[in-house]
Design a protein around this motif. Sequence first.
Motif, PDB file in Angstrom:
ATOM      1  N   UNK A   1      -0.574   6.720   3.937  1.00  0.00           N
ATOM      2  CA  UNK A   1      -1.910   6.654   4.538  1.00  0.00           C
ATOM      3  C   UNK A   1      -1.860   7.074   6.006  1.00  0.00           C
ATOM      4  N   UNK A   2      -0.815   6.665   6.720  1.00  0.00           N
ATOM      5  CA  UNK A   2      -0.671   7.070   8.120  1.00  0.00           C
ATOM      6  C   UNK A   2      -0.534   8.583   8.236  1.00  0.00           C
ATOM      7  N   UNK A   3       0.186   9.186   7.302  1.00  0.00           N
ATOM      8  CA  UNK A   3       0.315  10.646   7.295  1.00  0.00           C
ATOM      9  C   UNK A   3      -1.050  11.292   7.068  1.00  0.00           C
ATOM     10  N   UNK A   4      -1.841  10.706   6.148  1.00  0.00           N
ATOM     11  CA  UNK A   4      -3.161  11.254   5.840  1.00  0.00           C
ATOM     12  C   UNK A   4      -4.081  11.234   7.050  1.00  0.00           C
ATOM     13  N   UNK A   5      -3.979  10.209   7.883  1.00  0.00           N
ATOM     14  CA  UNK A   5      -4.865  10.140   9.054  1.00  0.00           C
ATOM     15  C   UNK A   5      -4.197  10.771  10.285  1.00  0.00           C
ATOM     16  N   UNK A   6      -3.155  11.585  10.019  1.00  0.00           N
ATOM     17  CA  UNK A   6      -2.467  12.382  11.038  1.00  0.00           C
ATOM     18  C   UNK A   6      -1.800  11.532  12.125  1.00  0.00           C
ATOM     19  N   UNK A   7      -1.281  10.380  11.707  1.00  0.00           N
ATOM     20  CA  UNK A   7      -0.485   9.544  12.598  1.00  0.00           C
ATOM     21  C   UNK A   7       0.857   9.234  11.935  1.00  0.00           C
ATOM     22  N   UNK A   8       1.396  10.247  11.272  1.00  0.00           N
ATOM     23  CA  UNK A   8       2.631  10.090  10.521  1.00  0.00           C
ATOM     24  C   UNK A   8       3.848   9.780  11.372  1.00  0.00           C
ATOM     25  N   UNK A   9       3.724   9.977  12.704  1.00  0.00           N
ATOM     26  CA  UNK A   9       4.864   9.662  13.570  1.00  0.00           C
ATOM     27  C   UNK A   9       5.188   8.165  13.576  1.00  0.00           C
ATOM     28  N   UNK A  10       4.238   7.331  13.088  1.00  0.00           N
ATOM     29  CA  UNK A  10       4.463   5.890  13.059  1.00  0.00           C
ATOM     30  C   UNK A  10       4.891   5.390  11.676  1.00  0.00           C
ATOM     31  N   UNK A  11       5.035   6.290  10.723  1.00  0.00           N
ATOM     32  CA  UNK A  11       5.322   5.888   9.344  1.00  0.00           C
ATOM     33  C   UNK A  11       6.624   5.101   9.253  1.00  0.00           C
ATOM     34  N   UNK A  12       7.695   5.628   9.851  1.00  0.00           N
ATOM     35  CA  UNK A  12       9.006   4.958   9.748  1.00  0.00           C
ATOM     36  C   UNK A  12       8.956   3.542  10.316  1.00  0.00           C
ATOM     37  N   UNK A  13       8.246   3.372  11.430  1.00  0.00           N
ATOM     38  CA  UNK A  13       8.150   2.049  12.045  1.00  0.00           C
ATOM     39  C   UNK A  13       7.434   1.066  11.129  1.00  0.00           C
ATOM     40  N   UNK A  14       6.330   1.506  10.511  1.00  0.00           N
ATOM     41  CA  UNK A  14       5.562   0.627   9.626  1.00  0.00           C
ATOM     42  C   UNK A  14       6.371   0.282   8.378  1.00  0.00           C
ATOM     43  N   UNK A  15       7.021   1.305   7.782  1.00  0.00           N
ATOM     44  CA  UNK A  15       7.768   1.072   6.545  1.00  0.00           C
ATOM     45  C   UNK A  15       8.970   0.173   6.805  1.00  0.00           C
ATOM     46  N   UNK A  16       9.711   0.442   7.914  1.00  0.00           N
ATOM     47  CA  UNK A  16      10.907  -0.366   8.207  1.00  0.00           C
ATOM     48  C   UNK A  16      10.556  -1.813   8.521  1.00  0.00           C
TER      49      UNK A  16
END
Length: 508
Positions: free
Chosen positions: A366-381
């Motif tokens: 979802x973060x990638x979809x809203x073009x904030x994918x740079x935070x994906x690793x932080x949220x998932x980890x």
Amino acid sequence: MMSSSPHLVASLHHTIATHTSDVNSVAFSPDGKLATASGDKTVRLWDTEDFTEVSASPLVGHAYYVHCCTFSPFGTLLATCSTDGKLILWDVKLGTKVATFQHTSKQSIRVCRFSPDSKFIVSGSDDETLALWDVTTKTLVRSYNTCHDASVVACSFTPDSTFIISGSSNGDLRVWDAKYGHGKVLTYVLEGHDLGVTSCDFAPHTKVENSGVTECVTYKVATSGQDNLVKIWEMTADLSCTLVLRQKLTFKGHEGTVNFCCFSPDGNLLASASIDKTVRIWDPSTTQQLCVVEGHTRYVTCCAFSSDSRLLASGSNDKLVMIWKITTQEDCIDNYKEPQCAVKVEKKEDAHKHLESWSAEDVGDWLVQIELGQYKDSFVSNAIDGTELCNMDDKTLIDLGVTALGHRNKILRCIKTAQNKPTITRSVSNISDNGIPDEYLCPITRELMKDPVMAEDGYTYERSAIQGWINKGKDISPMTSIPLKTKHLIPNRSLKMLIQHYLESGKI
């Protein structure tokens, strides 16, 4: 890049939120790097393929604010200058210092520029002088120390490396010889900009005319200033170095000091960055405003085009660097494949998942979809699943590394949207980053509509966008893909009135 000067569309491609102070300068190299200079005393280098920071970054060597950064024509060297009075040349690949220069006064250096032939670099200082340095021998060639009565804040070489133009905070423009190192001013304009010049840049192309008696070269130079204006000047020079500098065009539209201006590498576009928080893109031959780029929350201090003129970087006092993808409105229509508000079909039953039942991976996607994918690793980890996402607040986002206020606001806004409509996942383009109601935006261009019209499919579009769609022979709805039985467009006067009221309310 374009000949008929169509309107442009700027879409946010990437945001860099690493600097901890004002971003004062941005520059693209010809080989795919981006340099960003900041008040945090650092210069950082980024790979424009994915905007990851390169191994040589950050470049640390200045003791105070870094005012300017600029690549050499081949991209092997980077020059930076600072309030500490130093001009440093860096090896871009290794991240090491090649040379350090200083004006004799050791006062703050505000601006530096390489000559297009790579032989020289010029710097302007608070000591009211310009200094010309030899890049190979790393020696001072000439100090231009007459005539300016204020800080030299702008300078640029002509594309043939023959002349230098400089501008001061007093508002005057002066032209100097760069080829032979003569220190005498060749021509000047005392009132280039009221209250002060802020930047200048030569167009990449020249015009050469030969009358049979003498040869005359014509240069085009853009300047910006404290008077909220951008100006185009024409400079002519003959073989005897007789120069004439005349103002040709004035660009009006900014509502505050224009901090910076620059031509695109192909010379077809001119960008300007302003205290009014916008970057504006112009047709330099007609003064037509092609695009207003909005996204920063504070003064925009600088901007730069990539070597192919397709990306525009902007830096601001909000500590962010934003990279924008520049396309024509026609490109948007040609490349339009999926309705902006259409439901994205997910695998299996995912499209019907409630937000609370999302997994951490769902949240990352979802973060990638809203073009904030740079935070994906932080949220998932940190195992942020749908339940945790629903309880997200500003402080938690900061703890997760989302330091940019605009990004935090966007995430919270998108969470609210997902909670209100739990059975679908919408594309990012359906969410207006600047808070404009989505129905006021054209579904094709994603810009605020000025002349909204309703098509046969029941959707409202900007007239020029849907007309362009139809003129290209497309007989299906851009929203539903159902054939349009008629090309008749009906003005949506009610929506136009609502948009007008919205504009008058001062909300944007």
